[in-house]
Design an enzyme around this catalytic site. Sequence first.
Site, PDB file in Angstrom:
ATOM      1  N   GLY A   1     -32.565  13.455   1.070  1.00  0.00           N
ATOM      2  CA  GLY A   1     -33.887  12.835   1.123  1.00  0.00           C
ATOM      3  C   GLY A   1     -34.213  11.846   0.024  1.00  0.00           C
ATOM      4  O   GLY A   1     -35.392  11.594  -0.253  1.00  0.00           O
TER       5      GLY A   1
ATOM      6  N   ASN B   1     -33.801   2.180  10.427  1.00  0.00           N
ATOM      7  CA  ASN B   1     -32.800   3.022   9.767  1.00  0.00           C
ATOM      8  C   ASN B   1     -32.227   2.270   8.579  1.00  0.00           C
ATOM      9  O   ASN B   1     -32.189   1.041   8.572  1.00  0.00           O
ATOM     10  CB  ASN B   1     -31.668   3.352  10.755  1.00  0.00           C
ATOM     11  CG  ASN B   1     -30.612   4.258  10.157  1.00  0.00           C
ATOM     12  OD1 ASN B   1     -30.932   5.213   9.443  1.00  0.00           O
ATOM     13  ND2 ASN B   1     -29.349   3.979  10.442  1.00  0.00           N
TER      14      ASN B   1
ATOM     15  N   MET C   1     -28.968  12.428  10.761  1.00  0.00           N
ATOM     16  CA  MET C   1     -27.573  12.370  11.209  1.00  0.00           C
ATOM     17  C   MET C   1     -27.411  12.597  12.710  1.00  0.00           C
ATOM     18  O   MET C   1     -26.431  13.206  13.146  1.00  0.00           O
ATOM     19  CB  MET C   1     -26.740  13.391  10.418  1.00  0.00           C
ATOM     20  CG  MET C   1     -26.736  13.127   8.920  1.00  0.00           C
ATOM     21  SD  MET C   1     -26.087  11.489   8.492  1.00  0.00           S
ATOM     22  CE  MET C   1     -24.339  11.806   8.689  1.00  0.00           C
TER      23      MET C   1
ATOM     24  N   HIS D   1     -28.663   1.972   6.485  1.00  0.00           N
ATOM     25  CA  HIS D   1     -27.245   2.321   6.615  1.00  0.00           C
ATOM     26  C   HIS D   1     -26.471   1.728   5.443  1.00  0.00           C
ATOM     27  O   HIS D   1     -26.648   0.548   5.124  1.00  0.00           O
ATOM     28  CB  HIS D   1     -26.687   1.783   7.943  1.00  0.00           C
ATOM     29  CG  HIS D   1     -25.254   2.162   8.148  1.00  0.00           C
ATOM     30  ND1 HIS D   1     -24.877   3.436   8.521  1.00  0.00           N
ATOM     31  CD2 HIS D   1     -24.111   1.450   7.990  1.00  0.00           C
ATOM     32  CE1 HIS D   1     -23.559   3.488   8.588  1.00  0.00           C
ATOM     33  NE2 HIS D   1     -23.071   2.305   8.277  1.00  0.00           N
TER      34      HIS D   1
HETATM   35  C1  GRF Z   1     -27.943   7.134   2.717  1.00  0.00           C
HETATM   36  O1  GRF Z   1     -26.760   6.633   2.146  1.00  0.00           O
HETATM   37  C2  GRF Z   1     -28.332   6.358   3.933  1.00  0.00           C
HETATM   38  O2  GRF Z   1     -28.021   5.004   3.848  1.00  0.00           O
HETATM   39  C3  GRF Z   1     -27.500   7.007   5.012  1.00  0.00           C
HETATM   40  O3  GRF Z   1     -27.504   8.374   4.683  1.00  0.00           O
HETATM   41  C4  GRF Z   1     -27.723   8.536   3.290  1.00  0.00           C
HETATM   42  C5  GRF Z   1     -28.933   9.396   3.137  1.00  0.00           C
HETATM   43  O4  GRF Z   1     -29.204   9.715   1.801  1.00  0.00           O
HETATM   44  N1  GRF Z   1     -28.027   6.713   6.318  1.00  0.00           N
HETATM   45  P1  GRF Z   1     -30.610  10.349   1.417  1.00  0.00           P
HETATM   46  O5  GRF Z   1     -30.751  11.636   2.256  1.00  0.00           O
HETATM   47  O6  GRF Z   1     -31.674   9.356   1.736  1.00  0.00           O
HETATM   48  O7  GRF Z   1     -30.515  10.655  -0.030  1.00  0.00           O
END
Ligand code: GRF
Length: 215
Positions: free
Chosen positions: A24, A118, A101, A120
Amino acid sequence: VASRSAELPASTRARLGILISGRGSNLLALHAATRDGRLPAEIAVVISNRKDAAGCERARERGLPTVVIEKGALDRAGHEARILAELRLHGVEWVCLAGYMRILGPTLVDAYPQRIVNIHPSLLPAFPGRDAQRQAWEYGVRIAGCTVHMVDRGLDSGPIVEQQALEVSDAASAKELAERLLPIEHELYATALRRLLTETWIVEGRRVVFSKKEG
Ligand code: GRF
């Protein structure tokens, strides 16, 4: 002016629903941006599809309404219908995936056309899917980066809103690359969302076209 959006009355601030599956950190970055005036929005609800996601605890610590909706034995449509009900209950206008995910199906995508984004950790369309930083590093790219994009029913395939590049040093490991990218992701997500909320734009084919700025 940095403080202006923070001073907007609640009714003019976009209501965000944040979907997470993990630690998060992007959720926290968006939350910080709503608090310091960079983002004219408020987080209406955080939804995790995993009860053990560290982001749930971090969201609750900040007083954010936080709900766990695991897929369990539900099919995708059934799971998304529950998420959608929760989003609507909280009056959510924009959905931000932040380390969520799962690939979205029509139940969610069609409920929020051009209102789901989103982050990425690669320069799409290179390296979609899981562990993008490792994919990029193992491929040997010299330039890595991250992408904020609109969400369609594909895997990291919607129209691109913003991208930020990062040079990969010779010494970098996949882990180091991911660590260096993370603060860039945090910044880019708030910036891209701010643009979508405050500027005029349309989607032309695959292209998000921004036109005049307001104010
Ligand atoms: C991040 O690297 C984001 O780009 C990818 O998943 C990861 C999530 O990290 N989609 P967090 O849970 O926001 O720390």
